[in-house]
Design an enzyme around this catalytic site. Structure first.
Site, PDB file in Angstrom:
ATOM      1  N   TYR A  78      21.484  -9.056  -3.189  1.00 24.35           N
ATOM      2  CA  TYR A  78      20.792  -7.828  -2.457  1.00 24.35           C
ATOM      3  C   TYR A  78      19.350  -7.757  -2.737  1.00 24.35           C
ATOM      4  O   TYR A  78      18.733  -6.767  -2.701  1.00 24.35           O
ATOM      5  CB  TYR A  78      21.567  -6.364  -2.941  1.00 24.35           C
ATOM      6  CG  TYR A  78      22.951  -6.630  -2.683  1.00 24.35           C
ATOM      7  CD1 TYR A  78      23.375  -6.362  -1.390  1.00 24.35           C
ATOM      8  CD2 TYR A  78      23.951  -6.499  -3.799  1.00 24.35           C
ATOM      9  CE1 TYR A  78      24.900  -6.337  -1.302  1.00 24.35           C
ATOM     10  CE2 TYR A  78      25.257  -6.508  -3.675  1.00 24.35           C
ATOM     11  CZ  TYR A  78      25.988  -6.592  -2.249  1.00 24.35           C
ATOM     12  OH  TYR A  78      27.047  -6.422  -2.263  1.00 24.35           O
ATOM     13  N   CYS A 127       0.827  -1.252  -0.037  1.00 24.37           N
ATOM     14  CA  CYS A 127      -0.036  -0.022  -0.217  1.00 24.37           C
ATOM     15  C   CYS A 127       0.804   1.435  -0.131  1.00 24.37           C
ATOM     16  O   CYS A 127       0.874   2.156   0.810  1.00 24.37           O
ATOM     17  CB  CYS A 127      -1.111   0.107   1.083  1.00 24.37           C
ATOM     18  SG  CYS A 127      -2.287  -1.447   0.820  1.00 24.37           S
TER      19      CYS A 127
HETATM   20  C1  LIG Z   1      29.456  -4.705  -0.287  1.00 23.48           C
HETATM   21  C2  LIG Z   1      30.732  -4.702  -0.024  1.00 23.48           C
HETATM   22  C3  LIG Z   1      31.183  -5.659  -1.165  1.00 23.48           C
HETATM   23  C4  LIG Z   1      30.633  -6.349  -2.433  1.00 23.48           C
HETATM   24  O1  LIG Z   1      30.233  -5.535  -3.348  1.00 23.48           O
HETATM   25  P1  LIG Z   1      29.606  -6.011  -4.717  1.00 23.48           P
HETATM   26  O2  LIG Z   1      29.210  -4.796  -5.554  1.00 23.48           O
HETATM   27  O3  LIG Z   1      28.438  -6.865  -4.189  1.00 23.48           O
HETATM   28  O4  LIG Z   1      30.489  -6.960  -5.386  1.00 23.48           O
HETATM   29  C5  LIG Z   1      32.777  -5.711  -1.034  1.00 23.48           C
HETATM   30  N1  LIG Z   1      33.422  -5.326  -0.059  1.00 23.48           N
HETATM   31  C6  LIG Z   1      32.920  -4.361   0.887  1.00 23.48           C
HETATM   32  C7  LIG Z   1      33.674  -3.842   2.102  1.00 23.48           C
HETATM   33  C8  LIG Z   1      31.401  -4.292   0.845  1.00 23.48           C
HETATM   34  O5  LIG Z   1      30.985  -3.562   1.894  1.00 23.48           O
END
Ligand SMILES: *Cc1c(COP(=O)(O)O)cnc(C)c1O
Length: 410
Positions: free
Chosen positions: A356, A328
């Site tokens: 994600y 909603c």
């Molecule tokens: C989120 C993150 C990743 C992974 O990033 P991707 O774009 O999913 O590959 C790697 N290292 C750190 C420190 C992160 O916070």
């Protein structure tokens, strides 16, 4: 995965449903390791992308370590069988208490601000190794929410503070065994990435006790059929040459670390949902599914494009639809998409749902979270069951008869 098999899975496990394919994860893992076969490479899977125990165990079976951003993720990694040394803890903005907990668990610590580094030095001196996250201020990354290396970013110790950093290291006799950068997601410009990497390696020459350099992640994967992706093979070739030169200059063979999340799991996952309503308005045709941004927030949160197909009618006449959810509030998955004719009850398939998506799902509107299924050699394994109403109530405390009498006015 064939459309029919996907539809069958929703019949078996219910809709909506997340389906991940271990074969695709393995393909991505191998592609990355093959591109960097000339260097001593270690991949730390960034488990915030998809944190199911089965996925962590799969990564472990490939020989990966783990990248974690919270103490809870460290615990998940240990539970999946990673040794503490294989777990890198890369927090931002956490308390020193939490860093101490990670040390007690034996994880590798990555610190990204000078205040915490000073506290770390005071507490541990040379007795516990630490990695320092630097910010090379290169402009890389897809959009402002996921680009974390720029000058205004909250992440990392600025390379302009390196003198201060060195003073701290000397004063506390810190044991710096790694330097790190992570510039954000969706890197297409290899040259920009290499510039950041070179800056980091330049600085690394001044740290005598290094065992590894961690270049973070951010490899771009295709979302649209026409999308470009990071050319991993070209990056591997150029970066391996730079790294080999660096090691020669440094006088020691170091490990090159990456922390991919999205690259390993994004394309391995699909999200399947049923069409509840096909609604013709004056302006458009809406297809409304039995889900929303509670399960899949990326389109609303990041304007992320996720390709949508009709698994139930792959040969139907393409028509234009706007796909929305049942929340909603506005929750549009895609505007004006060409999709094979949609009928009530059809199963729509959303691509790139491995990274994600489930980890960002919530119980908003008191909706339960869907089940997750992992395909291994074509065989489906349930890796998390669909929630039920008891799961939503599980942490709530029953107040009993607290309100049986009228509440006294205040
Ligand atoms: C989120 C993150 C990743 C992974 O990033 P991707 O774009 O999913 O590959 C790697 N290292 C750190 C420190 C992160 O916070």
């Amino acid at each position: 995965m064939q459309n029919l098999d996907l539809v069958k899975l929703t019949e078996q496990y219910g809709s909506p449903l997340f389906v991940y394919d271990a074969t695709v994860i393995e393909r991505q893992y191998n592609r990355l390791t093959n591109a960097f076969s000339q260097v001593d490479l270690k991949l730390h899977y960034a488990c915030k992308a998809l944190n199911n125990q089965a996925i962590l165990k799969l990564m472990r079976s490939f020989g990966a370590g783990l990248d974690t951003v919270s103490i809870e993720e460290v615990h998940l990694g240990l539970k999946a069988g990673f040794t503490p040394e294989e777990i890198m803890y890369t927090p931002n903005g956490v308390s020193f208490e939490e860093i101490k907990q990670a040390v007690e668990l034996g994880a590798q610590i990555n610190i990204d601000n000078l205040v915490m580094l000073e506290k770390f030095g005071h507490e541990y001196g040379h007795s516990y190794p630490v990695c320092v996250r630097l910010n090379p201020h290169i402009l890389a990354g897809g959009n402002h929410k996921i680009s974390v290396g720029h000058i205004d970013s909250k992440f990392g110790v600025s390379i302009h503070q390196v003198r201060h950093l060195k003073r701290l290291i000397e004063a506390y006799n810190l044991h710096v065994n790694g330097v790190h950068m992570h510039t954000g997601s969706d890197i297409l410009d290899i040259e920009a990435f290499l510039r950041g990497a070179e800056l980091l390696m330049d600085i690394a020459l001044d740290f005598p006790e290094l065992e590894y350099i961690d270049f973070g992640s951010g490899f771009k994967v295709p979302y649209k059929p026409s999308d470009a992706e990071t050319n991993i093979e070209e990056l591997g070739e150029k970066m391996s040459a730079l790294f080999a030169d660096f090691c020669k200059q440094y006088g020691k063979q170091l490990t090159l670390v990456f922390e991919p999340g999205k690259y390993l799991v994004s394309q391995a996952g699909v999200f399947l949902a049923s069409v509840n309503v096909v609604k013709q308005t004056t302006a458009t045709v809406f297809a409304q599914i039995n889900s929303g941004f509670n399960h899949f927030i990326r389109p609303m949160f990041y304007d992320a494009y996720h390709h949508i197909t009709n698994a139930s009618n792959p040969n139907g006449q393409p028509r234009i639809y706007t796909v929305t959810g049942y929340i909603c509030e506005t929750d549009t998955f895609g505007w004006d998409r060409s999709i094979n004719e949609i009928r009530e009850g059809d199963i729509l398939c959303f691509n790139n749902a491995g990274a994600y998506v489930f980890t960002m799902a919530s119980n908003y509107n008191s909706r339960i979270k869907p089940a997750e299924v992992l395909l291994v050699d074509g065989q489906a394994h349930l890796i998390s069951r669909r929630q039920n109403i008891d799961d939503i109530l599980a942490t709530q405390v029953d107040v009993g008869n607290l309100f049986d009498k009228p509440v006294e006015s205040i």
